[in-house]
Design a protein around this motif. Structure first.
Motif, short mmCIF file in Angstrom:
data_model
loop_
_atom_site.label_atom_id
_atom_site.label_comp_id
_atom_site.label_asym_id
_atom_site.label_seq_id
_atom_site.Cartn_x
_atom_site.Cartn_y
_atom_site.Cartn_z
N ALA A 22 0.82 -1.21 0.00
CA ALA A 22 0.00 0.00 0.00
C ALA A 22 0.86 1.26 0.00
O ALA A 22 0.65 2.18 -0.80
CB ALA A 22 -0.94 -0.01 1.22
N TRP B 271 -5.64 9.48 -5.02
CA TRP B 271 -5.95 8.80 -6.28
C TRP B 271 -4.71 8.59 -7.13
O TRP B 271 -4.77 7.87 -8.13
CB TRP B 271 -6.99 9.60 -7.05
N ASN C 226 -2.16 7.13 -5.88
CA ASN C 226 -1.67 5.85 -5.37
C ASN C 226 -2.83 4.87 -5.36
O ASN C 226 -3.43 4.58 -4.33
CB ASN C 226 -1.08 6.01 -3.97
N LYS C 227 -3.14 4.38 -6.55
CA LYS C 227 -4.28 3.46 -6.67
C LYS C 227 -4.00 2.15 -5.93
O LYS C 227 -4.94 1.44 -5.54
CB LYS C 227 -4.57 3.20 -8.14
N GLY C 228 -2.73 1.82 -5.75
CA GLY C 228 -2.41 0.61 -5.01
C GLY C 228 -2.86 0.68 -3.57
O GLY C 228 -3.29 -0.33 -2.99
N ILE D 118 -5.50 2.32 -2.38
CA ILE D 118 -6.95 2.11 -2.35
C ILE D 118 -7.27 0.64 -2.59
O ILE D 118 -8.15 0.06 -1.93
CB ILE D 118 -7.63 3.00 -3.41
N ALA D 119 -6.54 0.02 -3.53
CA ALA D 119 -6.80 -1.39 -3.83
C ALA D 119 -6.49 -2.27 -2.62
O ALA D 119 -7.27 -3.19 -2.30
CB ALA D 119 -5.96 -1.82 -5.04
N VAL D 120 -5.39 -2.02 -1.95
CA VAL D 120 -5.03 -2.81 -0.76
C VAL D 120 -6.04 -2.58 0.35
O VAL D 120 -6.45 -3.53 1.06
CB VAL D 120 -3.60 -2.47 -0.30
N LEU E 213 -9.23 -1.76 0.14
CA LEU E 213 -10.47 -2.49 -0.17
C LEU E 213 -10.26 -4.00 -0.08
O LEU E 213 -11.16 -4.72 0.38
CB LEU E 213 -10.96 -2.10 -1.56
N THR E 214 -9.09 -4.46 -0.50
CA THR E 214 -8.81 -5.90 -0.44
C THR E 214 -8.84 -6.42 1.00
O THR E 214 -9.38 -7.50 1.28
CB THR E 214 -7.44 -6.20 -1.06
#
Length: 615
Positions: free
Chosen positions: A396, A520, A522-524, A526-528, A530-531
């Motif tokens: 992240a 936004w 660092n999309k990683g 946000i992805a982490v 939510l994951t």
């Protein structure tokens, strides 16, 4: 009358063809006898060449100037013509000397090129535009020197060309009767982005020193053009290598904070500057960066804290450096500094996030026996917590973008600890808050009542008798687990601890009050984020006996999210109370950026702006 375009084009083509023919003649008919390469100490190079005997007649195709440099004792005109020998600056690996090859003329000349102040001082005669030799007296020498100073002050690089029939030796001493052919002016323009990068350095509050082999007037003109010597600069001292050698280390250390340019520098000067800068101010001293592209720069590159080698530089310099700048641009060094600071801040964020969870877990385990409970997570649940704390957190924070505001922060001292006072305040405050919330979650009857429901076969995917909760938690006994919904409560705490630690990542990501700043980019992250939430819900819904979890209702999930998200307003309050100075500084930096301000770099540069060097 003005020539027609066709005649002008024809004349230009003829001149080009003639130049090509002469270059071919040089390669085909001239033989190098000896070569002395340029060195920072001697400031000149030389090459001695001669015509091959079978091509004596080709001398006529060269300028008549070469007829002045005959060494033959023959008297007849044919012999005199055959003596015309071309000699150019260089030094042979074998040490040179008169050539014994029967195919090569015994007559040769030496051509020297080098610094005007070195070569001009050895010239007694000069050649005018009509190829006639003229004596260089005191007044003529002063006139030439004045012209040299004028051109140097305009930022031009000057190279003097002289010839002599004598042989040049490797010891660096030139004959005292050279013949001056002329002085070449080289215009090496400064690129626009070099000026921008130097402004970024000035705004950083970090000193930039230009160490160059150019003449002092040339170096000063270039330094003024790039803003190193403007009215807003803190540095205003220009010295030469000779002046530098006459200074003691103590005096040089006192002048170094105002030093801008070192002209006609030697390799030893660069090493000495690095050494003194590293001890400047006592204690750990300054962090020094050095750029270089030559073999002679290796010692200074090894001595510097961070060394940059040019992509087109010597292999020895590349081996001695820490970073190789492939495109030879100063902007690449600025980018390296920006990404270096970004990586350092990313490491700090990861350490702060991880330390907060470790501190909270330690306090919960420590106070548990005094509050009547043990740490209510199983080994497999702790493995998932560890995965969130280490691997997923690294992913992240690892994608954090390089923010230009990092270049507007002052450089950190060499002995700066990785955990700053602000980080300690964040770790302790948030760690204690997570501990407080966790202890209350486990001991407060009102919270326990929120997850008090009877377990039915539809809600519990496993038989309660298969789970021995006595070994993992003492919050309730087996009877309470069956009647009051104990597995639900323990599942809720497991999710609460994961959620509150994950929400704390938003506090750690930025020191600003605006937690959505550049998120936004660092999309990683946000992805982490939510994951983690999706996997946690999935583990609880289908984990069963493996994870000791039961499904939760939508109301229970909502309660967990509301309780865990409280760490965000708590940390915002902490920032406003204890980090108001840092937040104000960040707002100031953002205001400077909005006005088009540049960033800053911490670097010591050698020839940083010229096309044939860095830029």
């Amino acid at each position: 009358p003005s020539p027609s375009p066709s005649s002008s084009s024809s004349a230009s083509s003829s001149a080009i063809r003639e130049g090509v023919i002469r270059q071919e003649l040089d390669r085909q008919y001239l033989t190098v006898l000896k070569e002395i390469r340029f060195s920072s100490k001697s400031k000149f190079s030389a090459r001695r060449v001669a015509f091959k005997k079978e091509h004596y007649l080709q001398v006529r195709l060269h300028d008549s100037a070469f007829r002045y440099f005959t060494v033959s004792a023959a008297k007849d005109s044919k012999q005199q013509m055959m003596q015309g020998a071309y000699k150019a600056a260089s030094s042979n690996r074998n040490g040179g000397g008169r050539c014994t090859d029967n195919t090569i003329s015994d007559h040769a000349i030496s051509i020297i090129r080098g610094a005007p102040e070195i070569v001009l001082g050895k010239c007694t005669r000069g050649m005018d535009t009509k190829a006639a030799l003229q004596v260089i007296d005191k007044y003529e020498r002063e006139r030439i020197q004045a012209k040299i100073n004028t051109l140097s002050s305009q930022g031009q690089r000057l190279v003097a060309i002289a010839v002599t029939p004598d042989e040049i030796h490797q010891d660096g001493d030139l004959p005292n009767d050279l013949i001056l052919l002329g002085i070449m002016c080289l215009v090496d323009r400064v690129r626009p982005d070099s000026i921008r990068c130097m402004k970024m350095a000035a705004q950083a509050g970090v000193q930039v020193v230009m160490v160059t082999g150019d003449k002092a007037e040339t170096a000063k003109a270039v330094a003024s053009e790039i803003g190193l010597l403007d009215n807003y600069s803190m540095t205003d001292i220009v010295i030469t290598s000779e002046e530098l050698r006459q200074m003691s280390d103590t005096k040089l250390g006192s002048l170094l904070p105002r030093l801008a340019v070192v002209a006609r520098a030697l390799p030893s000067d660069k090493t000495r500057l690095v050494k003194i800068a590293q001890t400047l101010g006592g204690g750990a001293g300054k962090v020094v960066g050095m750029t270089g592209d030559g073999i002679n720069d290796s010692a200074a590159l090894k001595k510097a804290d961070v060394s940059f080698a040019m992509g087109n530089g010597a292999e020895v310099a590349k081996e001695a450096s820490d970073i190789v700048i492939l495109d030879n641009r100063l902007s690449s060094i600025v980018s390296a500094i920006l990404y270096g600071r970004t990586i350092f801040k990313t490491i700090r964020k990861f350490v702060m996030f991880q330390s907060t969870i470790n501190l909270a877990s330690t306090f919960i385990v420590f106070v548990g026996p005094f509050m009547g409970f043990d740490f209510p997570l199983t080994l497999i649940q702790l493995l998932w917590v560890n995965l969130v704390m280490d691997t997923l957190a690294a992913l992240a924070f690892g994608g954090e973008p390089a923010d230009d505001s990092f270049l507007r922060e002052p450089p950190l001292p060499r002995d700066q600890p990785i955990i700053s006072n602000s980080m300690w305040r964040s770790i302790v405050c948030n760690g204690l808050y997570i501990t407080f919330c966790s202890v209350n979650f486990l001991t407060w009857d009102q919270i326990r009542g929120m997850f008090d429901r009877r377990i039915s076969a539809a809600l519990a995917p496993v038989d309660i008798d298969d789970l021995d909760f006595k070994e993992t938690a003492k919050v309730e006994d087996i009877r309470d687990l069956r009647i009051q919904g104990g597995p639900v409560f323990l599942t809720a705490f497991f999710s609460f601890f994961i959620f509150i630690c994950t929400f704390n990542a938003w506090n750690v990501r930025t020191p600003k009050l605006n937690l959505l700043s550049k998120v936004w980019e660092n999309k990683g992250f946000i992805a982490v984020f939510l994951t983690i939430f999706i996997l946690q819900i999935a583990f609880c819904q289908i984990g069963g006996s493996l994870l000791r979890t039961v499904p939760l209702t939508l109301r229970e999930w909502g309660c967990l999210v509301l309780m865990s998200i409280t760490i965000i307003p708590f940390d915002l309050l902490r920032k406003m109370l204890f980090e108001s100075g840092d937040v104000a500084g960040l707002r100031k930096n953002e205001g400077m950026k909005a006005k088009g301000s540049e960033g800053k770099i911490a670097i010591k540069l050698e020839n940083p702006v010229m096309n044939d060097k860095l830029d």
